[in-house]
Design a protein around this motif. Structure first.
Motif, PDB file in Angstrom:
ATOM      1  N   PRO A  26      17.109  -1.661   9.091  1.00  0.00           N
ATOM      2  CA  PRO A  26      17.847  -1.006  10.174  1.00  0.00           C
ATOM      3  C   PRO A  26      16.954  -0.563  11.323  1.00  0.00           C
ATOM      4  N   PHE A  27      15.659  -0.323  11.060  1.00  0.00           N
ATOM      5  CA  PHE A  27      14.748   0.136  12.095  1.00  0.00           C
ATOM      6  C   PHE A  27      13.545  -0.797  12.175  1.00  0.00           C
ATOM      7  N   LYS A  28      13.027  -0.948  13.380  1.00  0.00           N
ATOM      8  CA  LYS A  28      11.837  -1.749  13.606  1.00  0.00           C
ATOM      9  C   LYS A  28      10.723  -0.847  14.129  1.00  0.00           C
ATOM     10  N   ILE A  29       9.522  -1.023  13.596  1.00  0.00           N
ATOM     11  CA  ILE A  29       8.379  -0.235  14.045  1.00  0.00           C
ATOM     12  C   ILE A  29       7.882  -0.815  15.367  1.00  0.00           C
ATOM     13  N   GLU A  30       7.896   0.000  16.412  1.00  0.00           N
ATOM     14  CA  GLU A  30       7.433  -0.443  17.717  1.00  0.00           C
ATOM     15  C   GLU A  30       6.125   0.211  18.125  1.00  0.00           C
ATOM     16  N   TRP A  31       5.840   1.374  17.586  1.00  0.00           N
ATOM     17  CA  TRP A  31       4.657   2.111  18.028  1.00  0.00           C
ATOM     18  C   TRP A  31       4.185   3.030  16.906  1.00  0.00           C
ATOM     19  N   SER A  32       2.903   3.310  16.885  1.00  0.00           N
ATOM     20  CA  SER A  32       2.336   4.228  15.908  1.00  0.00           C
ATOM     21  C   SER A  32       1.486   5.257  16.631  1.00  0.00           C
ATOM     22  N   TYR A  33       1.779   6.533  16.362  1.00  0.00           N
ATOM     23  CA  TYR A  33       1.029   7.610  16.981  1.00  0.00           C
ATOM     24  C   TYR A  33      -0.109   8.119  16.084  1.00  0.00           C
ATOM     25  N   GLY A  34      -0.312   7.489  14.960  1.00  0.00           N
ATOM     26  CA  GLY A  34      -1.390   7.884  14.063  1.00  0.00           C
ATOM     27  C   GLY A  34      -1.911   6.677  13.315  1.00  0.00           C
ATOM     28  N   TRP A  35      -3.006   6.827  12.617  1.00  0.00           N
ATOM     29  CA  TRP A  35      -3.590   5.714  11.885  1.00  0.00           C
ATOM     30  C   TRP A  35      -4.466   6.254  10.773  1.00  0.00           C
ATOM     31  N   ASN A  36      -4.863   5.346   9.880  1.00  0.00           N
ATOM     32  CA  ASN A  36      -5.693   5.733   8.742  1.00  0.00           C
ATOM     33  C   ASN A  36      -7.136   5.825   9.212  1.00  0.00           C
ATOM     34  N   LEU A  37      -7.512   6.993   9.677  1.00  0.00           N
ATOM     35  CA  LEU A  37      -8.813   7.157  10.314  1.00  0.00           C
ATOM     36  C   LEU A  37      -9.975   7.113   9.330  1.00  0.00           C
ATOM     37  N   THR A  38      -9.718   7.274   8.035  1.00  0.00           N
ATOM     38  CA  THR A  38     -10.816   7.217   7.066  1.00  0.00           C
ATOM     39  C   THR A  38     -11.325   5.788   6.877  1.00  0.00           C
ATOM     40  N   MET A  39     -10.534   4.786   7.249  1.00  0.00           N
ATOM     41  CA  MET A  39     -10.938   3.395   7.092  1.00  0.00           C
ATOM     42  C   MET A  39     -11.666   2.861   8.314  1.00  0.00           C
ATOM     43  N   GLY A  40     -11.653   3.588   9.419  1.00  0.00           N
ATOM     44  CA  GLY A  40     -12.291   3.104  10.624  1.00  0.00           C
ATOM     45  C   GLY A  40     -11.502   1.979  11.273  1.00  0.00           C
ATOM     46  N   LEU A  41     -12.159   1.242  12.166  1.00  0.00           N
ATOM     47  CA  LEU A  41     -11.504   0.162  12.897  1.00  0.00           C
ATOM     48  C   LEU A  41     -12.463  -1.001  13.078  1.00  0.00           C
ATOM     49  N   LYS A  42     -11.899  -2.139  13.527  1.00  0.00           N
ATOM     50  CA  LYS A  42     -12.672  -3.337  13.811  1.00  0.00           C
ATOM     51  C   LYS A  42     -12.335  -3.814  15.217  1.00  0.00           C
ATOM     52  N   GLN A  57      -9.416  -5.321  22.510  1.00  0.00           N
ATOM     53  CA  GLN A  57      -8.583  -5.477  21.327  1.00  0.00           C
ATOM     54  C   GLN A  57      -9.284  -4.894  20.111  1.00  0.00           C
ATOM     55  N   MET A  58      -8.512  -4.186  19.301  1.00  0.00           N
ATOM     56  CA  MET A  58      -9.053  -3.616  18.073  1.00  0.00           C
ATOM     57  C   MET A  58      -7.965  -3.654  17.005  1.00  0.00           C
ATOM     58  N   PHE A  59      -8.399  -3.507  15.766  1.00  0.00           N
ATOM     59  CA  PHE A  59      -7.446  -3.497  14.659  1.00  0.00           C
ATOM     60  C   PHE A  59      -7.728  -2.298  13.772  1.00  0.00           C
ATOM     61  N   TYR A  60      -6.637  -1.643  13.339  1.00  0.00           N
ATOM     62  CA  TYR A  60      -6.746  -0.571  12.362  1.00  0.00           C
ATOM     63  C   TYR A  60      -5.447  -0.523  11.566  1.00  0.00           C
ATOM     64  N   ALA A  61      -5.451   0.257  10.514  1.00  0.00           N
ATOM     65  CA  ALA A  61      -4.299   0.348   9.621  1.00  0.00           C
ATOM     66  C   ALA A  61      -3.603   1.690   9.791  1.00  0.00           C
ATOM     67  N   SER A  62      -2.289   1.678   9.600  1.00  0.00           N
ATOM     68  CA  SER A  62      -1.493   2.897   9.613  1.00  0.00           C
ATOM     69  C   SER A  62      -0.496   2.794   8.466  1.00  0.00           C
ATOM     70  N   THR A  63      -0.746   3.534   7.415  1.00  0.00           N
ATOM     71  CA  THR A  63       0.027   3.477   6.168  1.00  0.00           C
ATOM     72  C   THR A  63       0.121   2.031   5.682  1.00  0.00           C
ATOM     73  N   HIS A  64       1.331   1.454   5.641  1.00  0.00           N
ATOM     74  CA  HIS A  64       1.512   0.120   5.074  1.00  0.00           C
ATOM     75  C   HIS A  64       1.566  -0.982   6.131  1.00  0.00           C
ATOM     76  N   VAL A  65       1.263  -0.668   7.400  1.00  0.00           N
ATOM     77  CA  VAL A  65       1.283  -1.677   8.453  1.00  0.00           C
ATOM     78  C   VAL A  65      -0.093  -1.780   9.099  1.00  0.00           C
ATOM     79  N   GLY A  66      -0.377  -2.962   9.637  1.00  0.00           N
ATOM     80  CA  GLY A  66      -1.575  -3.165  10.423  1.00  0.00           C
ATOM     81  C   GLY A  66      -1.231  -3.150  11.897  1.00  0.00           C
ATOM     82  N   ILE A  67      -2.170  -2.736  12.730  1.00  0.00           N
ATOM     83  CA  ILE A  67      -1.922  -2.586  14.162  1.00  0.00           C
ATOM     84  C   ILE A  67      -3.015  -3.292  14.946  1.00  0.00           C
ATOM     85  N   ILE A  68      -2.616  -4.255  15.771  1.00  0.00           N
ATOM     86  CA  ILE A  68      -3.502  -4.853  16.762  1.00  0.00           C
ATOM     87  C   ILE A  68      -3.263  -4.097  18.061  1.00  0.00           C
ATOM     88  N   SER A  69      -4.221  -3.305  18.466  1.00  0.00           N
ATOM     89  CA  SER A  69      -4.086  -2.462  19.644  1.00  0.00           C
ATOM     90  C   SER A  69      -4.905  -3.056  20.788  1.00  0.00           C
TER      91      SER A  69
END
Length: 532
Positions: A26-42, A57-69
């Motif tokens: 019913p809902f689609k994830i469009e944006w994330s205001y937080g991320w798993n900061l203990t894992m760092g980023l690439k 461009q960078m990549f990090y994780a937020s709970t069960h989704v990945g984010i290309i920012s």
């Protein structure tokens, strides 16, 4: 079954598949205001990023989704691609050296291993693990042809190494090896930039080396455990790194020490050029810093980030070159360069001799399109720009060419404990377990202001969470409740005044002790102003 059929069978729906998602989600994830900061980023370094250096461009994780920012340095705007396909929190990820693919993995029931094409944000390979097995660490080989994983059984915790030939679409590891029961959970995997068959696994108390070798035309995973470093009994390892074009490996620890691992026999009376091997043993332990070293990388130079927010630059003999003291004022979690790793011609055999560690001759040159920064008083030393992440969730671009830095991501430490929406405007406020409030414009996806609860006697702690937030009916002010113990609550009121691009906060507090209902303390007003 051909590869195309297999990929279709294990296809993971993404946000582009609106026809299928509309019926099931019913809902689609469009944006994330937080991320798993203990894992760092690439940082993602590819042909696109090299052509357009104004977008990062960078990549990090937020709970069960990945984010290309993707962050635009000129407009200060961020765009996100949400990679949706895991049932559990993402436990590990990596980006290929060519910047074309990234891999994500999770640890839990119904765990999956997914390789994504970065350009489109679509999955091109998916492998399902057994029901009681999860992935704790994953890494691309230096040539991106293989994946190395460390999986763990959920009941016993037994760990195994898997080598995946993902480009062929194989649904199971091509080769595997067991880690001993004495091995701690693997925290980090390092690859050798000069040998695609060399790997190093970091656990809290030991370092393990893996060599993908060939014996009688058969591939063998040779695991080597050099034993414990007696200097690290009271400390824990954090990360390891291969020194480019050298035969040594460095392992950083929470005690500020670095263990140096080498396969060369320096006690030998004869100096010979021996083949480099991955059967490392402890050479020495060096005290580099007086606090925990959280991350260590090596490209042109060796860089470390520690718990005090310091960034150190070393040469390959661990001679200090430059030091940014308390650069960010918070613990540094990860450092990622904006240029691709220095990589020589691929060598997949251990019979190739390399020079002794004292040799300063370079075998390959770094990228010629990188921005360099000449260190004061030593113009011959040059560094590339990099991005770092901190313990409170900030992402900072350090443009060393201009001796400047840009904050890309605002602090977002602590778990979200409460939230509210402005009654008339597109504002949303989040409260965290560490006493932080962040306000965003959810329409423009823009950060507005951050406010941290300060105490006259003690800093915010895990127990001083914000329990409730509410706007006034017209939205001119909002109040929130925080508690530093179960029987004492503090009510705070913030008057929000907006003028141009500046927000003013006027605060007042009211403390109530449930054990003494008549004891009410009213705090003084404090005026603050913030730009956004």
């Amino acid at each position: 079954m051909d590869r195309s059929t297999r990929i279709k069978r294990y296809h993971v729906p993404t946000l582009n598949d609106t026809e299928t998602l509309a019926d099931t989600v019913p809902f689609k994830i469009e944006w994330s205001y937080g991320w798993n900061l203990t894992m760092g980023l690439k940082i993602i370094v590819n042909d696109k990023s090299k052509k357009n250096q104004k977008k990062l461009q960078m990549f990090y994780a937020s709970t069960h989704v990945g984010i290309i920012s993707e962050y635009n340095i000129e407009t200060k705007k961020t765009q996100m691609k949400i990679l949706n396909g895991h049932n559990n929190f993402i436990s590990s990820f990596d980006v290929s050296t060519n910047g074309r693919w990234l891999v994500t993995a999770d640890n839990g029931h119904d765990s999956v291993l997914v390789v994504w094409e970065i350009a489109q944000g679509t999955p091109i390979f998916t492998a399902f693990l057994p029901p009681n097995v999860g992935v704790v660490a994953v890494k691309f080989s230096i040539n991106s042809k293989y994946l190395v994983t460390v999986s763990s059984t959920l009941d016993s915790g037994a760990q195994s190494i898997g080598l995946w030939d993902w480009t062929s679409g194989a649904e199971e590891p091509k080769h595997s090896a067991q880690l001993g029961a004495e091995t701690d959970p693997v925290l980090h995997i390092a690859t050798c930039p000069n040998r695609s068959n060399f790997y190093c696994f970091t656990t809290k108390k030991m370092i393990v080396f893996l060599t993908v070798d060939k014996v009688d035309d058969k591939t063998v995973l040779a695991v080597h455990n050099p034993g414990l470093d007696p200097e690290q009994k009271e400390h824990q390892y954090t990360q390891s790194v291969y020194i480019t074009n050298f035969r040594q490996v460095l392992s950083a620890s929470t005690g500020g020490n670095v263990s140096v691992w080498d396969d060369y026999d320096y006690n030998s009376l004869e100096i010979t050029e021996t083949p480099i091997k991955n059967e490392k043993r402890l050479l020495k332990t060096v005290r580099l810093q007086n606090c925990a070293i959280n991350t260590i990388i090596c490209q042109k130079v060796i860089m470390t980030g520690n718990a005090n927010g310091d960034i150190f630059f070393y040469d390959k003999t661990l001679r200090i070159l430059y030091h940014l003291k308390k650069f960010v004022g918070d613990s540094i979690v990860s450092i990622s360069m904006l240029t691709s790793i220095d990589k020589c011609t691929e060598i997949d055999t251990i019979e190739e001799p390399v020079q002794c560690v004292n040799s300063r001759k370079k075998k390959c040159a770094g990228p010629d399109n990188a921005k360099d920064f000449a260190i004061p008083n030593e113009p011959q030393l040059k560094f590339d720009s990099f991005v770092l992440s901190t313990g409170n969730g900030r992402i900072i671009l350090v443009e060393v060419a201009d001796q400047n830095f840009i904050q890309i991501q605002e602090p977002c430490d602590g778990s979200v404990t409460s939230s509210t929406v402005h009654p008339e405007q597109t504002f949303i406020v989040f409260g965290s377990s560490l006493g932080r409030l962040n306000m965003y414009n959810y329409h423009d996806k823009q950060f507005l202001i951050s406010y941290v609860i300060a105490s006259d006697h003690q800093p915010p702690s895990d127990s001083r969470y914000i329990t409730n937030i509410e706007f006034s009916p017209k939205g001119k002010y909002y109040y929130f409740v925080n508690s530093h113990r179960r029987d004492c609550f503090r009510y705070r009121f913030l008057l929000v005044l907006r003028h141009g691009r500046r927000i003013f906060l006027v605060s007042q507090s009211l403390s109530v002790d449930t054990n003494h209902p008549g004891a009410v303390q009213i705090g003084q007003h404090r005026n603050q102003s913030h730009h956004f």
